[in-house]
Design an enzyme around this catalytic site. Structure first.
Site, mmCIF file in Angstrom:
data_model
loop_
_atom_site.group_PDB
_atom_site.id
_atom_site.type_symbol
_atom_site.label_atom_id
_atom_site.label_comp_id
_atom_site.label_asym_id
_atom_site.label_seq_id
_atom_site.Cartn_x
_atom_site.Cartn_y
_atom_site.Cartn_z
ATOM 1 N N HIS A 1 45.530 -34.301 49.197
ATOM 2 C CA HIS A 1 46.172 -33.709 48.009
ATOM 3 C C HIS A 1 45.105 -33.599 46.920
ATOM 4 C CE1 HIS A 1 49.723 -33.736 45.053
ATOM 5 N NE2 HIS A 1 48.724 -34.040 44.257
ATOM 6 N N CYS B 1 49.544 -34.651 36.753
ATOM 7 C CA CYS B 1 50.351 -35.817 36.384
ATOM 8 C C CYS B 1 50.323 -36.001 34.866
ATOM 9 C CB CYS B 1 49.791 -37.064 37.062
ATOM 10 S SG CYS B 1 50.636 -38.566 36.554
ATOM 11 N N HIS C 1 43.419 -31.750 43.385
ATOM 12 C CA HIS C 1 43.567 -30.960 42.156
ATOM 13 C C HIS C 1 42.245 -30.254 41.917
ATOM 14 C CE1 HIS C 1 47.536 -32.257 40.518
ATOM 15 N NE2 HIS C 1 47.377 -33.104 41.513
ATOM 16 N N ARG D 1 57.393 -29.678 42.420
ATOM 17 C CA ARG D 1 57.364 -31.077 41.953
ATOM 18 C C ARG D 1 56.126 -31.311 41.086
ATOM 19 N NH1 ARG D 1 54.148 -35.370 41.603
ATOM 20 N NH2 ARG D 1 53.455 -35.124 43.753
ATOM 21 N N ASP D 2 54.957 -31.413 41.711
ATOM 22 C CA ASP D 2 53.725 -31.686 40.953
ATOM 23 C C ASP D 2 53.501 -30.572 39.929
ATOM 24 O OD1 ASP D 2 51.290 -32.774 40.195
ATOM 25 O OD2 ASP D 2 50.593 -33.084 42.228
ATOM 26 N N ASN E 1 47.001 -28.435 40.713
ATOM 27 C CA ASN E 1 46.670 -28.651 42.127
ATOM 28 C C ASN E 1 45.833 -27.484 42.641
ATOM 29 O OD1 ASN E 1 49.512 -29.883 41.637
ATOM 30 N ND2 ASN E 1 48.831 -30.823 43.531
HETATM 31 N N1 COA Z 1 66.153 -41.960 38.557
HETATM 32 C C1 COA Z 1 66.869 -41.815 37.418
HETATM 33 N N2 COA Z 1 66.807 -42.687 36.413
HETATM 34 C C2 COA Z 1 66.003 -43.746 36.560
HETATM 35 C C3 COA Z 1 65.254 -43.947 37.714
HETATM 36 C C4 COA Z 1 65.336 -42.988 38.742
HETATM 37 N N3 COA Z 1 64.636 -43.104 39.866
HETATM 38 N N4 COA Z 1 64.548 -45.077 37.568
HETATM 39 C C5 COA Z 1 64.840 -45.567 36.375
HETATM 40 N N5 COA Z 1 65.724 -44.767 35.739
HETATM 41 C C6 COA Z 1 66.279 -44.903 34.416
HETATM 42 C C7 COA Z 1 66.956 -46.230 34.200
HETATM 43 O O1 COA Z 1 68.307 -46.135 34.570
HETATM 44 C C8 COA Z 1 66.772 -46.407 32.718
HETATM 45 O O2 COA Z 1 67.682 -45.589 32.019
HETATM 46 P P1 COA Z 1 68.297 -46.003 30.602
HETATM 47 O O3 COA Z 1 67.126 -46.081 29.675
HETATM 48 O O4 COA Z 1 69.234 -44.894 30.292
HETATM 49 O O5 COA Z 1 68.933 -47.325 30.852
HETATM 50 C C9 COA Z 1 65.384 -45.837 32.453
HETATM 51 O O6 COA Z 1 65.178 -44.888 33.503
HETATM 52 C C10 COA Z 1 64.301 -46.875 32.463
HETATM 53 O O7 COA Z 1 64.412 -47.633 33.640
HETATM 54 P P2 COA Z 1 63.418 -48.808 34.046
HETATM 55 O O8 COA Z 1 63.842 -49.361 35.363
HETATM 56 O O9 COA Z 1 63.253 -49.765 32.900
HETATM 57 O O10 COA Z 1 62.099 -48.006 34.318
HETATM 58 P P3 COA Z 1 60.768 -47.907 33.466
HETATM 59 O O11 COA Z 1 60.996 -47.443 32.082
HETATM 60 O O12 COA Z 1 59.991 -49.137 33.699
HETATM 61 O O13 COA Z 1 60.076 -46.679 34.253
HETATM 62 C C11 COA Z 1 59.928 -45.458 36.351
HETATM 63 C C12 COA Z 1 59.760 -46.775 35.644
HETATM 64 C C13 COA Z 1 59.168 -45.556 37.661
HETATM 65 C C14 COA Z 1 61.387 -45.211 36.620
HETATM 66 C C15 COA Z 1 59.394 -44.322 35.465
HETATM 67 O O14 COA Z 1 58.163 -44.683 34.917
HETATM 68 C C16 COA Z 1 59.255 -43.045 36.227
HETATM 69 O O15 COA Z 1 60.239 -42.428 36.630
HETATM 70 N N6 COA Z 1 58.030 -42.580 36.393
HETATM 71 C C17 COA Z 1 57.739 -41.374 37.162
HETATM 72 C C18 COA Z 1 56.510 -40.775 36.641
HETATM 73 C C19 COA Z 1 56.152 -39.572 37.460
HETATM 74 O O16 COA Z 1 56.945 -38.943 38.132
HETATM 75 N N7 COA Z 1 54.862 -39.226 37.371
HETATM 76 C C20 COA Z 1 54.334 -38.091 38.010
HETATM 77 C C21 COA Z 1 54.311 -38.166 39.484
HETATM 78 S S1 COA Z 1 52.999 -39.096 40.137
HETATM 79 ZN ZN ZN Z 2 49.020 -34.345 42.168
#
Ligand code: COA
Ligand code: ZN
Length: 331
Positions: free
Chosen positions: A217, A250, A219, A24-25, A259
């Site tokens: 956790h 990240c 890094h 994942r990370d 990490n």
């Molecule tokens: N799984 C799959 N798709 C997802 C989702 C999820 N959990 N959450 C949102 N989406 C999709 C929506 O359906 C939408 O799709 P579309 O553009 O095709 O309509 C798009 O993502 C944007 O959705 P929205 O609710 O507006 O989210 P956002 O753009 O504000 O982003 C997060 C918010 C949290 C979903 C996004 O920033 C994210 O996934 N971040 C994770 C970052 C990460 O993993 N960082 C490292 C780990 S710490």
């Molecule tokens: Zn981390």
């Protein structure tokens, strides 16, 4: 007298739980898309190596983290070893539904102790994240999945600087006391933690929540990873996240790098007499597969140098050297 607190290098057989986050990370930070079947094989190898918990993947937006867009397929097709907890990162309700559907054992909910990093990473204020995660928690309870909360930037934010201890503990209180989360992970997202700080925060957490599962956790961004693990153990922590090969970081935290490396931590802790439950040789074998999958060398010192007693061949002219030395000694 309990000397352990003062001498974390004396493991005395104590169990330390190693939690793998490389799939994942680790993989979230890679440019290369590792094929689904290779991810499954890696998770299976990590299960066989005896990791206590594996964060298999993340149910996040595939446009935010394209490297993990095959989360369902991976989680559904891995072989599940008895006793190993298969966890997945979940940022919102959509992610929770996907995790339940793909049969995760545990949801690892994520938000940041820093408002700036939370906005950059999750596009929400911390308040909005907390509200979303409360809904996720309710869903997890209905589906009978355990909930862990990972609090990013608990030891500092790359954009804001230090996050006050009181702020970190306040968020922990909301998750543990108000929401009823079974576990909390204090994340050093960009390697800002240092041993004295780790000992202080771990001691404060343990004093307030002695029965909550606490994970640290780290890094290794500034080379303090192992020192921080030992400081955590000295203050009562017994669970650590680490990633195979030391990959990771990240993508939404400036300057983030890998990490702490699973095989380095296991190698060091076993030498100090801790029981990690991990088969180090198998772990190293799994790590050796990574460069071909991600397209570059990994930070792992153990893959490069071998274990402490992996001996090297004698120099080619060793016999001649010895004979010359002995001839000199005879004079
Ligand atoms: N799984 C799959 N798709 C997802 C989702 C999820 N959990 N959450 C949102 N989406 C999709 C929506 O359906 C939408 O799709 P579309 O553009 O095709 O309509 C798009 O993502 C944007 O959705 P929205 O609710 O507006 O989210 P956002 O753009 O504000 O982003 C997060 C918010 C949290 C979903 C996004 O920033 C994210 O996934 N971040 C994770 C970052 C990460 O993993 N960082 C490292 C780990 S710490
Ligand atoms: Zn981390």
């Amino acid at each position: 007298m309990n000397t352990r607190k003062d001498a974390p290098w004396d493991g005395a057989g104590k169990r330390i739980h190693m939690q793998e986050v490389g799939t994942r990370d680790g993989l979230q930070a890679e440019q290369a898309f590792v094929p689904t079947e290779e991810k499954i094989a890696l998770v299976n190898a990590l299960s066989e190596a005896g990791m206590a918990k594996i964060e298999v993947t993340a149910f996040v937006s595939p446009s935010a983290i394209p490297a993990l867009r095959d989360a369902e397929a991976v989680l559904r097709q891995i072989e599940r070893a008895p006793g190993v907890v298969y966890s997945a990162l979940v940022p919102n309700l959509r992610g929770a539904e996907r995790a339940i559907d793909a049969l995760a054992d545990e949801m690892n909910l994520v938000m940041s102790a820093s408002e700036t990093h939370n906005l950059a990473n999750l596009r929400m204020t911390r308040g909005q994240s907390f509200a979303a995660l409360s809904e996720v928690n309710a869903l997890a309870r209905t589906a009978k999945l355990s909930v862990n909360v990972s609090l990013s930037c608990a030891f500092g934010c790359p954009m804001e600087g230090d996050v006050p201890v009181a702020t970190v503990l306040d968020w922990c209180a909301r998750f543990v006391d108000d929401m009823g989360a079974g576990g909390v992970t204090l994340c050093d997202t960009t390697g800002m933690a240092f041993p004295g700080q780790v000992a202080a925060l771990t001691t404060a957490f343990r004093a307030r929540w002695p029965h909550t599962e606490l994970t640290l956790h780290f890094h290794n961004t500034r080379g303090m990873g192992l020192a921080n693990v030992l400081a955590g153990i000295g203050a009562g922590a017994d669970r650590f996240d680490a990633s195979l090969g030391g990959i990771g970081g990240c993508p939404y935290a400036p300057g983030a790098t890998g990490n702490v490396c699973s095989e380095e931590i296991v190698h060091a802790l076993e030498l100090m007499g801790y029981d990690t439950g991990v088969d180090l040789a198998r772990l190293i074998d799994a790590s050796k597969r990574l460069p071909a999958l991600v397209g570059h060398d990994t930070p792992s010192q153990i893959v490069k140098a071998g274990q402490r007693l992996d001996l090297h061949p004698l120099p080619a002219d060793f016999v001649a050297i010895r004979e010359r030395a002995m001839a000199r000694a005879a004079h």
